[in-house]
Design an enzyme around this catalytic site. Sequence first.
Site, short mmCIF file in Angstrom:
data_model
loop_
_atom_site.label_atom_id
_atom_site.label_comp_id
_atom_site.label_asym_id
_atom_site.label_seq_id
_atom_site.Cartn_x
_atom_site.Cartn_y
_atom_site.Cartn_z
N ASP A 32 0.86 -1.19 0.00
CA ASP A 32 0.00 0.00 0.00
C ASP A 32 0.90 1.24 0.00
OD1 ASP A 32 -3.27 0.09 0.94
OD2 ASP A 32 -2.19 2.01 0.87
N ASN A 132 -4.35 7.01 -11.46
CA ASN A 132 -3.99 6.01 -10.44
C ASN A 132 -4.58 4.64 -10.79
OD1 ASN A 132 -2.83 5.45 -7.68
ND2 ASN A 132 -4.94 4.83 -7.34
N THR A 158 -16.96 -3.44 -9.57
CA THR A 158 -18.11 -2.93 -8.82
C THR A 158 -19.39 -3.13 -9.62
OG1 THR A 158 -19.24 -0.83 -8.35
CG2 THR A 158 -17.17 -0.66 -9.48
N SER A 193 -20.25 7.31 -12.62
CA SER A 193 -19.21 8.23 -12.10
C SER A 193 -17.91 7.91 -12.82
CB SER A 193 -19.01 8.05 -10.60
OG SER A 193 -18.12 6.96 -10.35
N TYR A 195 -15.09 7.34 -11.31
CA TYR A 195 -14.51 6.19 -10.60
C TYR A 195 -15.03 4.88 -11.21
CZ TYR A 195 -15.09 2.35 -7.36
OH TYR A 195 -15.17 1.09 -6.83
N HIS A 196 -16.37 4.80 -11.35
CA HIS A 196 -16.93 3.56 -11.90
C HIS A 196 -16.45 3.34 -13.34
CE1 HIS A 196 -19.81 4.24 -8.51
NE2 HIS A 196 -19.67 2.94 -8.41
N LYS A 199 -13.37 1.48 -13.39
CA LYS A 199 -13.54 0.05 -13.13
C LYS A 199 -13.96 -0.68 -14.40
CE LYS A 199 -13.13 -0.90 -9.00
NZ LYS A 199 -11.88 -1.07 -8.22
N GLN A 222 -18.54 -5.98 -7.09
CA GLN A 222 -18.96 -5.87 -5.70
C GLN A 222 -19.93 -4.70 -5.49
OE1 GLN A 222 -16.39 -6.52 -1.83
NE2 GLN A 222 -15.92 -4.54 -2.71
N THR A 267 -29.18 11.00 5.49
CA THR A 267 -29.19 11.80 4.26
C THR A 267 -29.65 10.95 3.07
OG1 THR A 267 -26.84 11.29 4.18
CG2 THR A 267 -27.44 13.52 4.91
N VAL A 268 -30.97 10.88 2.89
CA VAL A 268 -31.52 10.17 1.72
C VAL A 268 -31.52 11.15 0.55
CG1 VAL A 268 -33.57 9.05 0.76
CG2 VAL A 268 -32.95 8.69 3.17
N TYR A 269 -30.85 10.74 -0.55
CA TYR A 269 -30.77 11.65 -1.70
C TYR A 269 -32.06 11.55 -2.52
CZ TYR A 269 -25.70 11.79 -0.77
OH TYR A 269 -24.46 11.94 -0.19
N ARG A 340 -26.51 14.00 -6.93
CA ARG A 340 -26.02 13.14 -8.02
C ARG A 340 -26.99 13.10 -9.18
NH1 ARG A 340 -23.77 7.91 -4.64
NH2 ARG A 340 -22.39 9.14 -3.32
N GLU A 342 -28.69 10.66 -11.17
CA GLU A 342 -29.00 9.23 -11.16
C GLU A 342 -30.52 9.04 -11.17
OE1 GLU A 342 -27.49 7.68 -7.43
OE2 GLU A 342 -28.86 8.88 -6.25
#
Length: 395
Positions: A32, A132, A158, A193, A195-196, A199, A222, A267-269, A340, A342
């Site tokens: 790491d 990265n 993911t 996103s 990030y996704h 993946k 996951q 915090t429900v979006y 977001r 979505e």
Amino acid sequence: MINVLILGGDGYLGWPTAMYFSSRGYEVTVVDNYFRRNACTELDTAMLYAIPTLIERAKLWYELTGFEIKVVIADLSESESMRRLFDGRLKYQWAINEKYSGLPEILIHYAEQPSAPYSLMDYKHADVTLINNLRVTNNLLWAVKDYSPDTHVIKLGTMGEYGTPNIDIEEGWLDIEHKGRKDTFLYPRQASSLYHTTKIMDTDLMWFGVRMWDLKVTDLMQGPVYGIETDESQIDHRLRTIFNYDEVFGTIVNRFIVQGCVGYPLTVYGGGGQTRGYLNIKDALQCVHKSAESPAKSGELRIFNQIMETFSVNELADTIQRVGLNRGFDVKVSHIENPRKELEEHYYNPVYQGLIDIGVEPHYLTDDVISDMFSIVEQYQDNIRTDVIFRGVKW
Ligand SMILES: NC(=O)c1ccc[n+]([C@@H]2O[C@H](COP(=O)([O-])OP(=O)(O)OC[C@H]3O[C@@H](n4cnc5c(N)ncnc54)[C@H](O)[C@@H]3O)[C@@H](O)[C@H]2O)c1
């Protein structure tokens, strides 16, 4: 002893995985570069409790159990750092036996920037995420190809790679019939996103390595993981994994429990109908271990959907509120403007049978599991900073 190399071994999943394999007699090395800890400092996202360094944790694990986890501190987005893990130039930052463990039979790849909000904070964080994550995966593929093609690579993907399509989500692959001809392709991917998106690109890189170089890869799609304690961390609280409750690095169940504990409205979006698949951290470890026990074949990209049950955000909030109220916490729920982009109501029907078929025994999100999480979080109630819970990263 079977040799396991864990990339990202300081992380939320990496450290518990290291202890899990170590306690089962594997020879474990963790690598790491403290990216996650440094990002928490940079963004001022407090952790629930302080975490010893990786070296301190490995020493403690050895003192308490007699099992050795070797430690390497290195940035795996640098190709030479990755190659050193395989070509014999490796020096451990901490090990009881400093002799090189040899090529890994199993390599578990967790070493990425894992947060969707982080990747969409601004162009700089998007850049860090893309560079990265893709570099680490590319470096890994080349090192495995050049030095150790028999290594079974277990890669964490993911469920977010699939997005929320209006058809059932299969386990990685889809049979297509087109103009009277048939073929099987990677299931269509459409991330929500950057990030996704990395993946998805990782999966493509893995598929390339499998097709061209006959690598052996298991790609685990996951869902968001929840939980704190694993069987191994019960030995001593200092072995507990890193636990974030902020919007950037905290996963939803973990965040909601902390919010419930300090009376911060959950915090429900938006409408809260967003549905996803979830799993307990204990099952995340089981899934990786069972995958390791029954490896992918040479030239196979095996994909499992790594979730144990699905919930909407409203269902999670209602359940956590009910359990919290029963325990005497002042748990409120608040529907806030969704930061977001979505769908808040959508079809969601993923298949998740493959991991059960290879022997995983699910732990479900029961009232007792939630109640136990409240008990642990309550021990650290005085550490909780409400100012870091929500910052509203928009996309
Ligand atoms: N936790 C979840 O709910 C979840 C859900 C789906 C997928 N995943 C995936 O599982 C993996 C592990 O997730 P996590 O929650 O443990 O994340 P984490 O951030 O806690 O762990 C990742 C570890 O990798 C390290 N790392 C990152 N870049 C590195 C680099 N260049 N060199 C060396 N080390 C590096 C980080 O410092 C960190 O310790 C990630 O790939 C993530 O995308 C996690």
